[in-house]
Design a protein around this motif. Structure first.
Motif, PDB file in Angstrom:
ATOM      1  N   LYS A   1      23.285 -90.172  72.656  1.00 22.82           N
ATOM      2  CA  LYS A   1      23.666 -91.515  72.236  1.00 22.82           C
ATOM      3  C   LYS A   1      24.364 -91.498  70.881  1.00 22.82           C
ATOM      4  N   LYS A   2      25.486 -92.217  70.806  1.00 15.74           N
ATOM      5  CA  LYS A   2      26.234 -92.332  69.557  1.00 15.74           C
ATOM      6  C   LYS A   2      26.679 -93.789  69.370  1.00 15.74           C
ATOM      7  N   TRP A   3      26.663 -94.207  68.099  1.00 15.59           N
ATOM      8  CA  TRP A   3      27.206 -95.513  67.732  1.00 15.59           C
ATOM      9  C   TRP A   3      28.402 -95.278  66.820  1.00 15.59           C
ATOM     10  N   TYR A   4      29.520 -95.907  67.144  1.00 17.26           N
ATOM     11  CA  TYR A   4      30.729 -95.702  66.355  1.00 17.26           C
ATOM     12  C   TYR A   4      31.375 -97.057  66.086  1.00 17.26           C
ATOM     13  N   TYR A   5      31.536 -97.349  64.797  1.00 19.19           N
ATOM     14  CA  TYR A   5      32.123 -98.625  64.387  1.00 19.19           C
ATOM     15  C   TYR A   5      33.315 -98.356  63.482  1.00 19.19           C
ATOM     16  N   MET A   6      34.364 -99.181  63.665  1.00 20.82           N
ATOM     17  CA  MET A   6      35.544 -99.039  62.818  1.00 20.82           C
ATOM     18  C   MET A   6      36.121-100.420  62.531  1.00 20.82           C
ATOM     19  N   ALA A   7      36.598-100.611  61.305  1.00 17.61           N
ATOM     20  CA  ALA A   7      37.141-101.913  60.926  1.00 17.61           C
ATOM     21  C   ALA A   7      38.390-101.766  60.084  1.00 17.61           C
ATOM     22  N   THR A   8      39.288-102.739  60.255  1.00 18.64           N
ATOM     23  CA  THR A   8      40.443-102.907  59.392  1.00 18.64           C
ATOM     24  C   THR A   8      40.609-104.404  59.171  1.00 18.64           C
ATOM     25  N   GLY A   9      41.687-104.798  58.515  1.00 21.07           N
ATOM     26  CA  GLY A   9      41.950-106.207  58.276  1.00 21.07           C
ATOM     27  C   GLY A   9      43.430-106.484  58.361  1.00 21.07           C
ATOM     28  N   SER A  10      43.780-107.751  58.548  1.00 20.50           N
ATOM     29  CA  SER A  10      45.194-108.090  58.694  1.00 20.50           C
ATOM     30  C   SER A  10      45.999-107.729  57.450  1.00 20.50           C
TER      31      SER A  10
ATOM     32  N   PRO B   1      27.868-106.316  58.133  1.00 21.88           N
ATOM     33  CA  PRO B   1      26.991-107.047  59.057  1.00 21.88           C
ATOM     34  C   PRO B   1      27.440-106.963  60.511  1.00 21.88           C
ATOM     35  N   SER B   2      28.752-106.895  60.738  1.00 26.82           N
ATOM     36  CA  SER B   2      29.245-106.772  62.109  1.00 26.82           C
ATOM     37  C   SER B   2      28.820-105.445  62.726  1.00 26.82           C
ATOM     38  N   ALA B   3      28.899-104.371  61.945  1.00 27.66           N
ATOM     39  CA  ALA B   3      28.481-103.051  62.430  1.00 27.66           C
ATOM     40  C   ALA B   3      26.990-103.038  62.749  1.00 27.66           C
ATOM     41  N   ILE B   4      26.201-103.636  61.868  1.00 32.93           N
ATOM     42  CA  ILE B   4      24.749-103.678  62.067  1.00 32.93           C
ATOM     43  C   ILE B   4      24.403-104.486  63.310  1.00 32.93           C
ATOM     44  N   ASP B   5      25.092-105.613  63.496  1.00 34.76           N
ATOM     45  CA  ASP B   5      24.870-106.434  64.691  1.00 34.76           C
ATOM     46  C   ASP B   5      25.057-105.610  65.957  1.00 34.76           C
ATOM     47  N   GLU B   6      26.104-104.808  65.968  1.00 27.62           N
ATOM     48  CA  GLU B   6      26.417-104.021  67.157  1.00 27.62           C
ATOM     49  C   GLU B   6      25.436-102.874  67.357  1.00 27.62           C
ATOM     50  N   MET B   7      25.164-102.135  66.301  1.00 31.14           N
ATOM     51  CA  MET B   7      24.349-100.934  66.429  1.00 31.14           C
ATOM     52  C   MET B   7      22.892-101.232  66.758  1.00 31.14           C
ATOM     53  N   PHE B   8      22.405-102.387  66.325  1.00 35.06           N
ATOM     54  CA  PHE B   8      20.985-102.673  66.502  1.00 35.06           C
ATOM     55  C   PHE B   8      20.718-103.858  67.421  1.00 35.06           C
ATOM     56  N   LYS B   9      21.632-104.130  68.345  1.00 41.22           N
ATOM     57  CA  LYS B   9      21.432-105.273  69.232  1.00 41.22           C
ATOM     58  C   LYS B   9      20.203-105.102  70.119  1.00 41.22           C
TER      59      LYS B   9
ATOM     60  N   LYS C   1      38.978 -97.237  72.672  1.00 44.22           N
ATOM     61  CA  LYS C   1      38.557 -98.278  73.610  1.00 44.22           C
ATOM     62  C   LYS C   1      38.730 -97.866  75.068  1.00 44.22           C
ATOM     63  N   ASN C   2      39.409 -96.758  75.301  1.00 52.15           N
ATOM     64  CA  ASN C   2      39.568 -96.245  76.660  1.00 52.15           C
ATOM     65  C   ASN C   2      38.540 -95.165  77.002  1.00 52.15           C
ATOM     66  N   ILE C   3      37.628 -94.890  76.072  1.00 53.47           N
ATOM     67  CA  ILE C   3      36.576 -93.910  76.342  1.00 53.47           C
ATOM     68  C   ILE C   3      35.633 -94.458  77.407  1.00 53.47           C
ATOM     69  N   ASN C   4      35.329 -93.641  78.396  1.00 51.44           N
ATOM     70  CA  ASN C   4      34.403 -94.039  79.464  1.00 51.44           C
ATOM     71  C   ASN C   4      33.156 -93.168  79.382  1.00 51.44           C
ATOM     72  N   ASN C   5      32.269 -93.532  78.454  1.00 49.34           N
ATOM     73  CA  ASN C   5      31.032 -92.781  78.251  1.00 49.34           C
ATOM     74  C   ASN C   5      29.941 -93.781  77.905  1.00 49.34           C
ATOM     75  N   LYS C   6      28.992 -93.946  78.807  1.00 49.14           N
ATOM     76  CA  LYS C   6      27.935 -94.940  78.614  1.00 49.14           C
ATOM     77  C   LYS C   6      27.013 -94.617  77.439  1.00 49.14           C
ATOM     78  N   LEU C   7      27.070 -93.385  76.959  1.00 46.31           N
ATOM     79  CA  LEU C   7      26.230 -92.996  75.832  1.00 46.31           C
ATOM     80  C   LEU C   7      26.854 -93.368  74.488  1.00 46.31           C
ATOM     81  N   VAL C   8      28.073 -93.851  74.521  1.00 46.79           N
ATOM     82  CA  VAL C   8      28.773 -94.202  73.285  1.00 46.79           C
ATOM     83  C   VAL C   8      28.930 -95.715  73.177  1.00 46.79           C
ATOM     84  N   GLU C   9      28.439 -96.262  72.070  1.00 46.19           N
ATOM     85  CA  GLU C   9      28.610 -97.684  71.758  1.00 46.19           C
ATOM     86  C   GLU C   9      29.703 -97.788  70.697  1.00 46.19           C
ATOM     87  N   TYR C  10      30.825 -98.388  71.076  1.00 42.04           N
ATOM     88  CA  TYR C  10      31.944 -98.487  70.152  1.00 42.04           C
ATOM     89  C   TYR C  10      32.321 -99.944  69.924  1.00 42.04           C
ATOM     90  N   LYS C  11      32.567-100.271  68.655  1.00 45.48           N
ATOM     91  CA  LYS C  11      33.050-101.607  68.316  1.00 45.48           C
ATOM     92  C   LYS C  11      34.126-101.506  67.252  1.00 45.48           C
TER      93      LYS C  11
END
Length: 382
Positions: free
Chosen positions: A188-197, A243-251, A215-225
């Motif tokens: 299991k892996k959690w991967y988060y990435m962010a940028t801005g306009s 906070p967005s990363a935390i929301d995703e990783m710990f849902k 976003k084209n990765i097909n692996n159920k063990l990977v949570e990507y946002k």
């Protein structure tokens, strides 16, 4: 959005103020120098002597530690994430040398390789020796250090499971390497990435292309946002991304939500009991935390059973309640409801009466339970 962020920070001020930060200096053989670190322990760390905690490592700790530690403390206070030991590594004056990579292989070299080993072989070992740590580990970095955290994913057995990338300044080949690693990950892996306009254009171009790969990765063990925050600059995106990363990783860690209740528990094909057990088994497996089932989560499953009339689930739910809330009326009530709805009113009446002498919990009181028994007596003339 700016007003919302300001409101969040105003709410967090008393939370941050009450969180204690420990300042330490570590002497590193790998670096040949000392490094300053900041450590935030969970609020009740000293009192909960039997409890272990996941670790969150924050690079650029000289400016990134405080927002990460503050949001971590705030979210864990409301049980939206587990309590964590947050470790910030100050890198003022060392950023470029710490993240140095060679121009042929684009991998850590010289001072970069030393810093890589310092984090993995010295810092984490010292934290594990001194504090009660759980196996789950996360790491966060910003631009240059965000690129650096990805090198740990290239190891056969990465020491971090969660990666928070804040506007990464990607090295050549990094996007392809991480895409390949995450596509084939067997854990299991959690991967988060962010940028801005309004992020730095040359960084954003690479980040957007990287997102198209991930976003084209097909692996159920990977949570990507991925987030691309409107109006956010290279620096202001940090306050939105954490906070967005935390929301995703710990849902999975969060209490059962209204959405979970309506879209999962109220579906007749889903066992509420199984869902509850699997949720907490997952928390234990992923984060190394033996967590007591929340009373509100028991109540969510209880309400779903009443709505869907899956009465048989009360039998196992009663046993589970006895394990987590012994000496209370919770297990007794679920057992009584099972007997009442499956054609055993006399047994249900006797079970309700067992509440006498047990501790009240939620809406359950002695008067309530005895009234239920009395109503059955009247209805059936016992």
């Amino acid at each position: 959005m700016t007003k919302k962020l300001l409101s969040l920070w105003l709410v967090m001020l008393p939370v941050i103020a009450s969180a204690q930060t420990i300042y330490e200096t570590i002497s590193s053989e790998k670096l040949g120098q000392t490094r300053e670190i900041k450590i935030q322990l969970p609020r009740n760390y000293e009192a909960n002597t039997e409890k272990s905690y996941p670790v969150l490592v924050v690079l650029d700790g000289d400016y990134l530690f405080e927002p990460v530690a503050g949001i971590t403390d705030y979210y864990s206070y409301w049980e939206d994430m587990p309590e964590m030991i947050v470790v910030g590594v100050n890198q003022a004056g060392h950023r470029e040398s710490d993240g140095f990579y060679d121009e042929q292989r684009y991998l850590p070299a010289d001072t970069g390789a030393d810093f890589f080993e310092f984090l993995g072989m010295e810092l984490l070992q010292k934290i594990d020796e001194k504090y009660r740590t759980a196996p789950f580990r996360m790491i966060v970095g910003h631009d240059f250090t965000s690129n650096f955290i990805n090198y740990y994913l290239l190891k056969p057995e990465p020491i971090f499971q969660g990666y928070i990338n804040l506007s990464p300044d990607l090295a050549p080949e990094m996007a392809d390497r991480i895409t390949k690693v995450l596509s084939s990950s067997e854990t299991k892996k959690w991967y988060y990435m962010a940028t801005g306009s309004d992020d730095i254009p040359q960084l954003k171009t690479k980040i957007m292309a990287f997102d198209n790969q991930l976003k084209n990765i097909n692996n159920k063990l990977v949570e990507y946002k991925f987030d691309n925050f409107e109006g956010a600059t290279h620096y202001t995106l940090v306050g939105k991304a954490i906070p967005s990363a935390i929301d995703e990783m710990f849902k999975v860690f969060r209490p059962i939500s209204r959405r979970d209740y309506e879209e999962v528990l109220l579906q007749t094909t889903v066992s509420g009991y199984d869902y509850l057990v699997e949720k907490y088994e997952t928390i234990n497996e992923l984060f190394g935390i033996e967590k007591k089932i929340r009373l509100n989560d028991f109540m969510a499953v209880y309400n779903a059973i009443e709505k869907t009339q899956r009465w048989d689930e009360y039998k196992d739910l009663s046993k589970l309640a006895e394990d987590h809330y012994p000496n209370t009326m919770l297990a007794t009530y679920f057992e009584a409801r099972y007997e009442e709805e499956t054609g055993n009113p006399k047994k249900a009446m006797k079970t309700y009466k067992k509440a006498y002498g047990q501790e009240k919990i939620a809406f359950l009181t002695v008067d309530f339970m005895l009234d239920k028994a009395e109503q059955i007596k009247k209805d059936f003339g016992y």
